[in-house]
Write a protein that holds these residues in place. Structure first.
Motif, PDB file in Angstrom:
ATOM      1  N   GLY A 141     -10.313  -0.175  -1.475  1.00  0.00           N
ATOM      2  CA  GLY A 141     -10.888   0.926  -2.232  1.00  0.00           C
ATOM      3  C   GLY A 141     -11.824   1.804  -1.429  1.00  0.00           C
ATOM      4  N   ALA A 142     -12.837   1.221  -0.832  1.00  0.00           N
ATOM      5  CA  ALA A 142     -13.820   1.999  -0.072  1.00  0.00           C
ATOM      6  C   ALA A 142     -13.212   2.558   1.209  1.00  0.00           C
ATOM      7  CB  ALA A 142     -15.020   1.128   0.258  1.00  0.00           C
ATOM      8  N   ARG A 143     -12.379   1.787   1.857  1.00  0.00           N
ATOM      9  CA  ARG A 143     -11.793   2.240   3.121  1.00  0.00           C
ATOM     10  C   ARG A 143     -10.838   3.418   2.918  1.00  0.00           C
ATOM     11  NH1 ARG A 143     -11.223  -3.711   5.093  1.00  0.00           N
ATOM     12  NH2 ARG A 143     -13.111  -3.881   6.336  1.00  0.00           N
ATOM     13  N   LEU A 144     -10.024   3.363   1.884  1.00  0.00           N
ATOM     14  CA  LEU A 144      -9.040   4.415   1.672  1.00  0.00           C
ATOM     15  C   LEU A 144      -9.674   5.720   1.203  1.00  0.00           C
ATOM     16  CD1 LEU A 144      -6.042   2.465   0.127  1.00  0.00           C
ATOM     17  CD2 LEU A 144      -6.332   3.295   2.461  1.00  0.00           C
ATOM     18  N   SER A 145     -10.836   5.645   0.569  1.00  0.00           N
ATOM     19  CA  SER A 145     -11.490   6.874   0.133  1.00  0.00           C
ATOM     20  C   SER A 145     -11.939   7.710   1.326  1.00  0.00           C
ATOM     21  CB  SER A 145     -12.672   6.557  -0.777  1.00  0.00           C
ATOM     22  OG  SER A 145     -13.674   5.870  -0.050  1.00  0.00           O
ATOM     23  N   ALA A 146     -12.058   7.101   2.485  1.00  0.00           N
ATOM     24  CA  ALA A 146     -12.482   7.815   3.694  1.00  0.00           C
ATOM     25  C   ALA A 146     -11.304   8.350   4.509  1.00  0.00           C
ATOM     26  CB  ALA A 146     -13.325   6.891   4.567  1.00  0.00           C
TER      27      ALA A 146
ATOM     28  N   LEU B  61       5.604   6.651  -1.398  1.00  0.00           N
ATOM     29  CA  LEU B  61       5.819   6.425   0.029  1.00  0.00           C
ATOM     30  C   LEU B  61       5.117   5.125   0.386  1.00  0.00           C
ATOM     31  CD1 LEU B  61       6.735   7.329   2.843  1.00  0.00           C
ATOM     32  CD2 LEU B  61       4.595   8.608   3.027  1.00  0.00           C
ATOM     33  N   THR B  62       5.891   4.086   0.683  1.00  0.00           N
ATOM     34  CA  THR B  62       5.296   2.806   1.054  1.00  0.00           C
ATOM     35  C   THR B  62       4.749   2.905   2.471  1.00  0.00           C
ATOM     36  OG1 THR B  62       6.807   1.578  -0.371  1.00  0.00           O
ATOM     37  CG2 THR B  62       5.723   0.336   1.378  1.00  0.00           C
ATOM     38  N   LEU B  63       3.457   2.645   2.592  1.00  0.00           N
ATOM     39  CA  LEU B  63       2.803   2.689   3.894  1.00  0.00           C
ATOM     40  C   LEU B  63       2.798   1.325   4.556  1.00  0.00           C
ATOM     41  CD1 LEU B  63      -0.203   4.919   2.834  1.00  0.00           C
ATOM     42  CD2 LEU B  63       1.906   5.633   3.991  1.00  0.00           C
ATOM     43  N   ARG B  64       2.700   0.285   3.732  1.00  0.00           N
ATOM     44  CA  ARG B  64       2.687  -1.075   4.281  1.00  0.00           C
ATOM     45  C   ARG B  64       3.086  -2.056   3.186  1.00  0.00           C
ATOM     46  NH1 ARG B  64       1.353  -3.879   9.246  1.00  0.00           N
ATOM     47  NH2 ARG B  64       1.177  -6.019   8.600  1.00  0.00           N
ATOM     48  N   PHE B  65       4.134  -2.834   3.445  1.00  0.00           N
ATOM     49  CA  PHE B  65       4.526  -3.895   2.523  1.00  0.00           C
ATOM     50  C   PHE B  65       3.729  -5.138   2.880  1.00  0.00           C
ATOM     51  CE2 PHE B  65       7.316  -7.467   1.280  1.00  0.00           C
ATOM     52  CZ  PHE B  65       7.307  -7.239  -0.087  1.00  0.00           C
ATOM     53  N   LEU B  66       3.113  -5.763   1.886  1.00  0.00           N
ATOM     54  CA  LEU B  66       2.225  -6.895   2.130  1.00  0.00           C
ATOM     55  C   LEU B  66       2.842  -8.236   1.759  1.00  0.00           C
ATOM     56  CD1 LEU B  66      -1.002  -5.224   0.726  1.00  0.00           C
ATOM     57  CD2 LEU B  66      -0.329  -5.441   3.132  1.00  0.00           C
TER      58      LEU B  66
ATOM     59  N   VAL C 246       0.879  -1.160   0.000  1.00  0.00           N
ATOM     60  CA  VAL C 246       0.000   0.000   0.000  1.00  0.00           C
ATOM     61  C   VAL C 246       0.917   1.210   0.000  1.00  0.00           C
ATOM     62  CG1 VAL C 246      -1.793   1.247   1.254  1.00  0.00           C
ATOM     63  CG2 VAL C 246      -1.772  -1.257   1.290  1.00  0.00           C
ATOM     64  N   ALA C 247       0.692   2.133  -0.928  1.00  0.00           N
ATOM     65  CA  ALA C 247       1.592   3.273  -1.062  1.00  0.00           C
ATOM     66  C   ALA C 247       0.819   4.550  -1.338  1.00  0.00           C
ATOM     67  CB  ALA C 247       2.591   3.024  -2.188  1.00  0.00           C
ATOM     68  N   ALA C 248       1.451   5.656  -1.016  1.00  0.00           N
ATOM     69  CA  ALA C 248       0.890   6.978  -1.308  1.00  0.00           C
ATOM     70  C   ALA C 248       1.777   7.640  -2.360  1.00  0.00           C
ATOM     71  CB  ALA C 248       0.854   7.825  -0.035  1.00  0.00           C
ATOM     72  N   PRO C 249       1.165   8.283  -3.352  1.00  0.00           N
ATOM     73  CA  PRO C 249       1.978   9.007  -4.338  1.00  0.00           C
ATOM     74  C   PRO C 249       2.626  10.224  -3.694  1.00  0.00           C
ATOM     75  CG  PRO C 249      -0.351   9.448  -4.695  1.00  0.00           C
ATOM     76  CD  PRO C 249      -0.262   8.412  -3.602  1.00  0.00           C
TER      77      PRO C 249
END
Length: 80
Positions: A62-67, A41-46, A5-8
């Protein structure tokens, strides 16, 4: 494939990293450098997974991250 999971990163941060990379490339020619558009920016390596895990993660996150509210990040220095 590697799943995470990453953030641009904002464009000014990418530009700053690109300038720094150009200076470092002269001193470290043997390093394999990634293109600027691959910076994040890596938030969590899975871990490792396949296409079916990607689809499941996309649905689940998808739905969780939009919030999730925007957050500020300050970049300072480099390290390895």
């Amino acid at each position: 494939m590697r799943l995470f999971v990453a953030a641009p990163l904002p464009s000014p941060v990418i530009e700053s990293l690109t300038q720094t990379r150009k200076r470092l490339q002269e001193r470290l020619p043997a390093v394999r450098w990634l293109p600027p558009e691959a910076c994040h920016l890596t938030l969590r390596f899975l871990g490792e997974g396949g296409p079916e895990q990607v689809a499941a993660l996309d649905r689940a996150l998808g739905a969780r991250l939009s919030a999730v509210a925007a957050f500020a990040v300050e970049a300072a220095g480099l390290g390895v």
